[in-house]
Design a protein around this motif. Structure first.
Motif, PDB file in Angstrom:
ATOM      1  N   MET A   1       0.961  -1.193   0.201  1.00 37.67           N
ATOM      2  CA  MET A   1      -0.190  -0.108   0.054  1.00 37.67           C
ATOM      3  C   MET A   1       0.620   1.162   0.042  1.00 37.67           C
ATOM      4  SD  MET A   1      -2.923   0.861   0.147  1.00 37.67           S
ATOM      5  CE  MET A   1      -4.307   2.207   0.474  1.00 37.67           C
ATOM      6  N   SER A   2       1.830   1.180   0.761  1.00 44.15           N
ATOM      7  CA  SER A   2       2.804   2.591   0.872  1.00 44.15           C
ATOM      8  C   SER A   2       3.408   2.738  -0.453  1.00 44.15           C
ATOM      9  CB  SER A   2       3.710   2.343   2.073  1.00 44.15           C
ATOM     10  OG  SER A   2       4.662   1.208   1.688  1.00 44.15           O
ATOM     11  N   ILE A   3       3.728   1.689  -1.167  1.00 38.94           N
ATOM     12  CA  ILE A   3       4.430   1.713  -2.510  1.00 38.94           C
ATOM     13  C   ILE A   3       3.367   2.537  -3.558  1.00 38.94           C
ATOM     14  CG2 ILE A   3       5.207   0.687  -4.577  1.00 38.94           C
ATOM     15  CD1 ILE A   3       6.121  -1.258  -2.852  1.00 38.94           C
ATOM     16  N   ILE A   4       2.266   2.411  -3.536  1.00 36.65           N
ATOM     17  CA  ILE A   4       1.214   3.066  -4.110  1.00 36.65           C
ATOM     18  C   ILE A   4       0.987   4.365  -3.860  1.00 36.65           C
ATOM     19  CG2 ILE A   4      -1.142   3.202  -4.983  1.00 36.65           C
ATOM     20  CD1 ILE A   4      -1.270  -0.071  -4.543  1.00 36.65           C
ATOM     21  N   ILE A   5       1.135   4.720  -2.602  1.00 32.89           N
ATOM     22  CA  ILE A   5       0.955   6.203  -2.211  1.00 32.89           C
ATOM     23  C   ILE A   5       2.260   6.821  -2.643  1.00 32.89           C
ATOM     24  CG2 ILE A   5       0.954   7.523   0.046  1.00 32.89           C
ATOM     25  CD1 ILE A   5      -1.003   5.337   1.062  1.00 32.89           C
ATOM     26  N   ASP A   6       3.541   6.402  -2.252  1.00 34.78           N
ATOM     27  CA  ASP A   6       4.773   6.924  -2.684  1.00 34.78           C
ATOM     28  C   ASP A   6       4.676   7.350  -4.367  1.00 34.78           C
ATOM     29  OD1 ASP A   6       6.924   5.037  -0.804  1.00 34.78           O
ATOM     30  OD2 ASP A   6       5.750   6.832  -0.355  1.00 34.78           O
ATOM     31  N   MET A   7       4.341   6.209  -5.028  1.00 33.87           N
ATOM     32  CA  MET A   7       3.987   6.489  -6.660  1.00 33.87           C
ATOM     33  C   MET A   7       3.253   7.862  -7.035  1.00 33.87           C
ATOM     34  SD  MET A   7       4.234   2.586  -7.899  1.00 33.87           S
ATOM     35  CE  MET A   7       3.673   3.025  -9.842  1.00 33.87           C
ATOM     36  N   LEU A   8       1.974   7.803  -6.221  1.00 36.05           N
ATOM     37  CA  LEU A   8       1.009   8.722  -6.431  1.00 36.05           C
ATOM     38  C   LEU A   8       1.632  10.253  -5.704  1.00 36.05           C
ATOM     39  CD1 LEU A   8      -2.124   7.014  -5.131  1.00 36.05           C
ATOM     40  CD2 LEU A   8      -1.585   7.654  -7.704  1.00 36.05           C
ATOM     41  N   TYR A   9       2.334  10.016  -4.843  1.00 37.16           N
ATOM     42  CA  TYR A   9       2.940  11.311  -4.286  1.00 37.16           C
ATOM     43  C   TYR A   9       3.935  11.879  -5.228  1.00 37.16           C
ATOM     44  CZ  TYR A   9       5.166  14.710  -1.203  1.00 37.16           C
ATOM     45  OH  TYR A   9       5.829  16.009  -0.899  1.00 37.16           O
ATOM     46  N   ARG A  10       4.926  11.141  -5.820  1.00 37.31           N
ATOM     47  CA  ARG A  10       5.927  11.377  -6.856  1.00 37.31           C
ATOM     48  C   ARG A  10       5.356  12.040  -7.916  1.00 37.31           C
ATOM     49  NH1 ARG A  10       9.720   6.391  -6.167  1.00 37.31           N
ATOM     50  NH2 ARG A  10      10.515   6.841  -4.118  1.00 37.31           N
ATOM     51  N   GLU A  11       4.055  11.480  -8.577  1.00 36.50           N
ATOM     52  CA  GLU A  11       3.377  11.802  -9.890  1.00 36.50           C
ATOM     53  C   GLU A  11       2.732  13.177  -9.468  1.00 36.50           C
ATOM     54  OE1 GLU A  11       3.721  10.493 -12.752  1.00 36.50           O
ATOM     55  OE2 GLU A  11       2.248  12.033 -13.714  1.00 36.50           O
ATOM     56  N   TYR A  12       2.106  13.195  -8.339  1.00 29.67           N
ATOM     57  CA  TYR A  12       1.555  14.556  -8.083  1.00 29.67           C
ATOM     58  C   TYR A  12       2.812  15.642  -8.038  1.00 29.67           C
ATOM     59  CZ  TYR A  12      -0.189  18.441  -5.144  1.00 29.67           C
ATOM     60  OH  TYR A  12      -0.401  19.550  -4.640  1.00 29.67           O
ATOM     61  N   CYS A  13       3.685  15.328  -7.385  1.00 30.28           N
ATOM     62  CA  CYS A  13       5.089  16.466  -7.433  1.00 30.28           C
ATOM     63  C   CYS A  13       5.512  16.778  -8.822  1.00 30.28           C
ATOM     64  CB  CYS A  13       6.021  15.897  -6.368  1.00 30.28           C
ATOM     65  SG  CYS A  13       5.490  15.891  -4.652  1.00 30.28           S
ATOM     66  N   ARG A  14       5.649  15.663  -9.491  1.00 32.81           N
ATOM     67  CA  ARG A  14       6.036  15.834 -10.792  1.00 32.81           C
ATOM     68  C   ARG A  14       5.064  16.715 -11.722  1.00 32.81           C
ATOM     69  NH1 ARG A  14       5.085  14.740 -15.775  1.00 32.81           N
ATOM     70  NH2 ARG A  14       3.269  13.740 -15.121  1.00 32.81           N
ATOM     71  N   ALA A  15       3.937  16.523 -11.644  1.00 32.85           N
ATOM     72  CA  ALA A  15       2.910  17.387 -12.277  1.00 32.85           C
ATOM     73  C   ALA A  15       2.761  18.712 -11.763  1.00 32.85           C
ATOM     74  CB  ALA A  15       1.592  16.754 -12.401  1.00 32.85           C
ATOM     75  N   ARG A  16       2.999  18.939 -10.399  1.00 36.10           N
ATOM     76  CA  ARG A  16       2.859  20.275  -9.906  1.00 36.10           C
ATOM     77  C   ARG A  16       4.043  21.021 -10.223  1.00 36.10           C
ATOM     78  NH1 ARG A  16       0.767  24.346  -8.844  1.00 36.10           N
ATOM     79  NH2 ARG A  16       1.008  25.312  -7.008  1.00 36.10           N
ATOM     80  N   LEU A  17       5.301  20.718 -10.495  1.00 34.36           N
ATOM     81  CA  LEU A  17       6.580  21.259 -10.742  1.00 34.36           C
ATOM     82  C   LEU A  17       6.280  21.661 -12.147  1.00 34.36           C
ATOM     83  CD1 LEU A  17       9.086  19.023  -9.079  1.00 34.36           C
ATOM     84  CD2 LEU A  17       8.560  21.527  -8.673  1.00 34.36           C
ATOM     85  N   ALA A  18       5.729  20.603 -13.044  1.00 30.42           N
ATOM     86  CA  ALA A  18       5.431  21.053 -14.496  1.00 30.42           C
ATOM     87  C   ALA A  18       4.581  22.379 -14.626  1.00 30.42           C
ATOM     88  CB  ALA A  18       5.004  19.784 -15.177  1.00 30.42           C
ATOM     89  N   GLU A  19       3.617  22.271 -13.965  1.00 29.03           N
ATOM     90  CA  GLU A  19       2.771  23.408 -13.833  1.00 29.03           C
ATOM     91  C   GLU A  19       3.235  24.684 -13.531  1.00 29.03           C
ATOM     92  OE1 GLU A  19      -1.433  24.325 -11.495  1.00 29.03           O
ATOM     93  OE2 GLU A  19      -1.236  22.196 -12.066  1.00 29.03           O
ATOM     94  N   MET A  20       4.109  24.746 -12.317  1.00 22.55           N
ATOM     95  CA  MET A  20       4.824  25.681 -11.836  1.00 22.55           C
ATOM     96  C   MET A  20       5.780  26.271 -13.094  1.00 22.55           C
ATOM     97  SD  MET A  20       5.181  24.571  -7.870  1.00 22.55           S
ATOM     98  CE  MET A  20       6.237  25.964  -7.554  1.00 22.55           C
ATOM     99  N   ARG A  21       6.410  25.401 -13.587  1.00 18.81           N
ATOM    100  CA  ARG A  21       7.472  25.533 -14.871  1.00 18.81           C
ATOM    101  C   ARG A  21       6.441  26.422 -15.662  1.00 18.81           C
ATOM    102  NH1 ARG A  21      10.214  20.192 -14.036  1.00 18.81           N
ATOM    103  NH2 ARG A  21      11.718  20.813 -12.618  1.00 18.81           N
ATOM    104  N   LYS A  22       5.516  25.983 -16.023  1.00 21.46           N
ATOM    105  CA  LYS A  22       4.648  26.443 -17.201  1.00 21.46           C
ATOM    106  C   LYS A  22       4.391  27.743 -16.902  1.00 21.46           C
ATOM    107  CE  LYS A  22       0.653  25.521 -19.903  1.00 21.46           C
ATOM    108  NZ  LYS A  22      -0.574  24.679 -19.997  1.00 21.46           N
ATOM    109  N   GLN A  23       3.895  28.175 -15.663  1.00 20.29           N
ATOM    110  CA  GLN A  23       3.410  29.379 -15.172  1.00 20.29           C
ATOM    111  C   GLN A  23       4.580  30.475 -15.072  1.00 20.29           C
ATOM    112  OE1 GLN A  23       0.586  30.894 -14.415  1.00 20.29           O
ATOM    113  NE2 GLN A  23      -0.381  29.107 -14.855  1.00 20.29           N
ATOM    114  N   LEU A  24       5.767  30.071 -14.869  1.00 17.62           N
ATOM    115  CA  LEU A  24       6.967  30.785 -14.945  1.00 17.62           C
ATOM    116  C   LEU A  24       7.077  31.290 -16.412  1.00 17.62           C
ATOM    117  CD1 LEU A  24       9.382  29.303 -12.272  1.00 17.62           C
ATOM    118  CD2 LEU A  24       8.235  31.577 -12.106  1.00 17.62           C
TER     119      LEU A  24
END
Length: 62
Positions: A1-24
């Motif tokens: 279960m923790s592996i799935i949460i880690d993967m979801l969290y990493r994907e969320y962080c990656r998507a959020r960083l991409a969105e922030m770069r786009k805004q910049l």
């Protein structure tokens, strides 16, 4: 279960960083469009401004 949460969290962080770069990138591109005021001129006093707000209007001839 923790592996799935880690993967979801990493994907969320990656998507959020991409969105922030786009805004910049968008804000940097729009800043380049705006005109920069001239540096070599002294700022005008409010009494010195003409109706166009740029500076004294040329005297009218005639």
């Amino acid at each position: 279960m923790s592996i799935i949460i880690d993967m979801l969290y990493r994907e969320y962080c990656r998507a959020r960083l991409a969105e922030m770069r786009k805004q910049l990138l968008i804000s940097a591109a729009s800043d380049g469009i705006q005109q920069v005021p001239p540096v070599d001129r002294e700022p005008c006093d409010p009494d010195d401004l003409g109706s166009n707000g740029v500076g004294k209007e040329p005297p009218t001839v005639g």
